[in-house]
Design a protein around this motif. Structure first.
Motif, PDB file in Angstrom:
ATOM      1  N   SER A   1      78.959 -30.700  11.591  1.00 35.21           N
ATOM      2  CA  SER A   1      78.800 -31.990  12.494  1.00 35.21           C
ATOM      3  C   SER A   1      78.022 -31.413  13.733  1.00 35.21           C
ATOM      4  O   SER A   1      77.231 -32.102  14.503  1.00 35.21           O
ATOM      5  N   ALA A   2      78.445 -30.004  13.984  1.00 36.34           N
ATOM      6  CA  ALA A   2      77.840 -29.535  15.345  1.00 36.34           C
ATOM      7  C   ALA A   2      76.308 -29.430  14.896  1.00 36.34           C
ATOM      8  O   ALA A   2      75.282 -29.418  15.879  1.00 36.34           O
ATOM      9  N   MET A   3      75.755 -29.016  13.615  1.00 36.74           N
ATOM     10  CA  MET A   3      74.408 -28.987  13.456  1.00 36.74           C
ATOM     11  C   MET A   3      73.733 -30.247  13.264  1.00 36.74           C
ATOM     12  O   MET A   3      72.708 -30.257  13.866  1.00 36.74           O
ATOM     13  N   VAL A   4      74.510 -31.291  13.002  1.00 37.64           N
ATOM     14  CA  VAL A   4      73.888 -32.687  12.956  1.00 37.64           C
ATOM     15  C   VAL A   4      73.497 -32.847  14.326  1.00 37.64           C
ATOM     16  O   VAL A   4      72.414 -33.491  14.849  1.00 37.64           O
ATOM     17  N   ASP A   5      74.636 -32.647  15.514  1.00 38.84           N
ATOM     18  CA  ASP A   5      74.396 -33.035  16.791  1.00 38.84           C
ATOM     19  C   ASP A   5      73.055 -31.957  17.265  1.00 38.84           C
ATOM     20  O   ASP A   5      72.493 -32.526  18.032  1.00 38.84           O
ATOM     21  N   TYR A   6      73.144 -30.858  16.977  1.00 40.61           N
ATOM     22  CA  TYR A   6      71.948 -30.168  17.370  1.00 40.61           C
ATOM     23  C   TYR A   6      70.502 -30.501  16.971  1.00 40.61           C
ATOM     24  O   TYR A   6      69.584 -30.827  17.614  1.00 40.61           O
ATOM     25  N   LEU A   7      70.513 -30.810  15.599  1.00 45.68           N
ATOM     26  CA  LEU A   7      69.142 -31.383  15.177  1.00 45.68           C
ATOM     27  C   LEU A   7      69.012 -32.775  15.991  1.00 45.68           C
ATOM     28  O   LEU A   7      67.672 -33.131  16.165  1.00 45.68           O
ATOM     29  N   ASP A   8      69.965 -33.641  16.371  1.00 48.48           N
ATOM     30  CA  ASP A   8      69.655 -34.929  17.004  1.00 48.48           C
ATOM     31  C   ASP A   8      69.075 -34.603  18.264  1.00 48.48           C
ATOM     32  O   ASP A   8      67.843 -35.305  18.782  1.00 48.48           O
ATOM     33  N   VAL A   9      69.517 -33.414  19.203  1.00 48.39           N
ATOM     34  CA  VAL A   9      68.777 -33.050  20.328  1.00 48.39           C
ATOM     35  C   VAL A   9      67.437 -32.745  20.148  1.00 48.39           C
ATOM     36  O   VAL A   9      66.408 -32.979  20.681  1.00 48.39           O
ATOM     37  N   LEU A  10      66.949 -31.820  18.999  1.00 45.42           N
ATOM     38  CA  LEU A  10      65.783 -31.380  18.718  1.00 45.42           C
ATOM     39  C   LEU A  10      64.868 -32.650  18.343  1.00 45.42           C
ATOM     40  O   LEU A  10      63.707 -32.983  18.824  1.00 45.42           O
ATOM     41  N   ASP A  11      65.427 -33.508  17.709  1.00 47.98           N
ATOM     42  CA  ASP A  11      64.708 -34.924  17.227  1.00 47.98           C
ATOM     43  C   ASP A  11      64.228 -35.646  18.665  1.00 47.98           C
ATOM     44  O   ASP A  11      62.894 -35.979  18.641  1.00 47.98           O
ATOM     45  N   ASP A  12      65.261 -35.735  19.522  1.00 43.76           N
ATOM     46  CA  ASP A  12      65.116 -36.656  20.662  1.00 43.76           C
ATOM     47  C   ASP A  12      64.008 -36.040  21.625  1.00 43.76           C
ATOM     48  O   ASP A  12      63.319 -36.701  22.326  1.00 43.76           O
ATOM     49  N   ALA A  13      64.157 -34.427  21.580  1.00 47.75           N
ATOM     50  CA  ALA A  13      63.021 -33.785  22.350  1.00 47.75           C
ATOM     51  C   ALA A  13      61.762 -33.686  21.839  1.00 47.75           C
ATOM     52  O   ALA A  13      60.635 -33.072  22.287  1.00 47.75           O
ATOM     53  N   GLY A  14      61.597 -34.400  20.564  1.00 46.64           N
ATOM     54  CA  GLY A  14      60.152 -34.167  19.828  1.00 46.64           C
ATOM     55  C   GLY A  14      59.729 -33.126  19.394  1.00 46.64           C
ATOM     56  O   GLY A  14      58.513 -32.905  18.899  1.00 46.64           O
ATOM     57  N   VAL A  15      60.639 -32.242  18.811  1.00 45.30           N
ATOM     58  CA  VAL A  15      60.580 -31.163  17.724  1.00 45.30           C
ATOM     59  C   VAL A  15      60.144 -31.723  16.458  1.00 45.30           C
ATOM     60  O   VAL A  15      61.044 -32.136  15.916  1.00 45.30           O
ATOM     61  N   PRO A  16      59.034 -31.459  15.944  1.00 44.95           N
ATOM     62  CA  PRO A  16      58.662 -31.824  14.598  1.00 44.95           C
ATOM     63  C   PRO A  16      59.784 -31.425  13.406  1.00 44.95           C
ATOM     64  O   PRO A  16      60.134 -30.284  13.550  1.00 44.95           O
ATOM     65  N   ARG A  17      60.325 -32.160  12.641  1.00 49.00           N
ATOM     66  CA  ARG A  17      61.094 -31.744  11.549  1.00 49.00           C
ATOM     67  C   ARG A  17      60.412 -30.753  10.689  1.00 49.00           C
ATOM     68  O   ARG A  17      61.077 -29.826   9.955  1.00 49.00           O
ATOM     69  N   SER A  18      59.116 -30.835  10.576  1.00 52.78           N
ATOM     70  CA  SER A  18      58.360 -29.968   9.825  1.00 52.78           C
ATOM     71  C   SER A  18      58.331 -28.486  10.439  1.00 52.78           C
ATOM     72  O   SER A  18      57.831 -27.563   9.712  1.00 52.78           O
ATOM     73  N   SER A  19      58.651 -28.249  11.617  1.00 51.22           N
ATOM     74  CA  SER A  19      58.800 -27.078  12.151  1.00 51.22           C
ATOM     75  C   SER A  19      59.929 -26.318  12.422  1.00 51.22           C
ATOM     76  O   SER A  19      60.414 -25.600  13.103  1.00 51.22           O
ATOM     77  N   VAL A  20      61.198 -26.995  11.737  1.00 47.13           N
ATOM     78  CA  VAL A  20      62.375 -26.542  11.502  1.00 47.13           C
ATOM     79  C   VAL A  20      62.930 -26.380  10.022  1.00 47.13           C
ATOM     80  O   VAL A  20      62.815 -27.146   9.321  1.00 47.13           O
TER      81      VAL A  20
END
Length: 287
Positions: free
Chosen positions: A113-132
């Protein structure tokens, strides 16, 4: 999400502890034709080392292997990614992970769940999923890597594990395992070099569970690891045999393999990286 493509990694890269990497080494690896340089040992969220390495090279992709979500603020990491991407487009891949439960204390009880929350922050900040990519080992984290990122960067695994991970991920996501290598032909000598690099991981539950999924257990985890365990986790032999061991991951479904060169005191690491590049058939850049 912004449309983007995953930075190119090539078939072979190098995984190395962050404190043991400088710009001169990165430039040599770039010139030898390695596709990616993975910065180990939990890079900080400011990504200053990654930016320095990118600025000092021309082609090699720099990847984090891995940023620890417990110690690196997600918003800061996102800002650092955008800073570097604006200056050096397409050169940075973010590998992130939850680290080792033994080092995290109470917070390690809910790593998923911590990883899900972290990915949510990256998504909201516009970090492309293709770069993670995620440092995924178990089935649940592999599914999260498949669904929320470009793919997975599993550490301390075998070609057999890679085959299983590809089945779990499916045909599309990136799969970029790390693989220890020792450039020694004599088995006893190679084990003597490689075994100490495994000792710490034999005290960590996430790796032990993964080794158990691969069929090991009991005495395999004592006295620094049994010979069969070491022989499975560390590729050694002639240069050609080591190259074949790395290619075994590609044959098992990996897109890229990150070689962690394990050496003994007095070894010339620059010469060994050059030998490995030749054995694997990399094309030097700028030649």
């Amino acid at each position: 999400m912004p449309e983007s493509t995953t930075p190119p990694l090539g078939e072979l890269g190098v995984w190395r502890r962050g404190p043991d990497i400088d710009v001169a080494l990165a430039a040599r690896l770039d010139a030898l034709g390695y596709g990616a340089l993975w910065i180990g040992s939990s890079p900080a969220a400011d990504l200053e080392q990654a930016e320095s390495l990118i600025a000092g090279t021309t082609s090699i992709t720099v990847a984090t292997g891995i940023v620890n979500i417990w110690t690196a603020d997600a918003a800061e990491l996102a800002a650092s990614f955008h800073r570097i991407e604006s200056r050096h487009p397409g050169r940075l891949l973010l590998g992130i992970g939850v680290g080792h439960p033994e080092a995290q204390g109470e917070r390690a009880r809910a790593p998923y769940s911590a990883m899900v929350d972290y990915l949510d922050v990256l998504d909201d900040a516009g970090v492309p999923r293709s770069s993670v990519v995620l440092a995924a080992l178990g089935p649940r984290m592999l599914r999260l890597a498949r669904d929320r990122t470009a793919g997975a960067h599993p550490y301390l695994v075998t070609a057999g594990y890679t085959r299983q991970a590809r089945e779990a991920l499916g045909s599309g996501p990136l799969l970029a395992p790390e693989q220890r290598v020792v450039l020694r032909s004599d088995a006893a000598e190679a084990r003597a070099v490689g075994r100490p690099s495994l000792a710490n991981y034999l005290t960590m539950s996430n790796y032990l569970h993964n080794f158990e999924r691969l069929g090991f257990g009991g005495d395999d985890f004592t006295e620094g690891g049994s010979d069969p365990l070491v022989d499975t986790l560390v590729v050694y032999g002639t240069d050609a045999a080591v190259a074949a061991g790395l290619r075994a991951h590609l044959d098992a479904g990996a897109d890229h393999v990150a070689a962690q060169l394990v050496t003994a005191p007095g070894d010339d690491t620059n010469e060994q990286y050059a030998r490995l590049a030749r054995a694997f058939g990399l094309s030097p850049r700028g030649a």
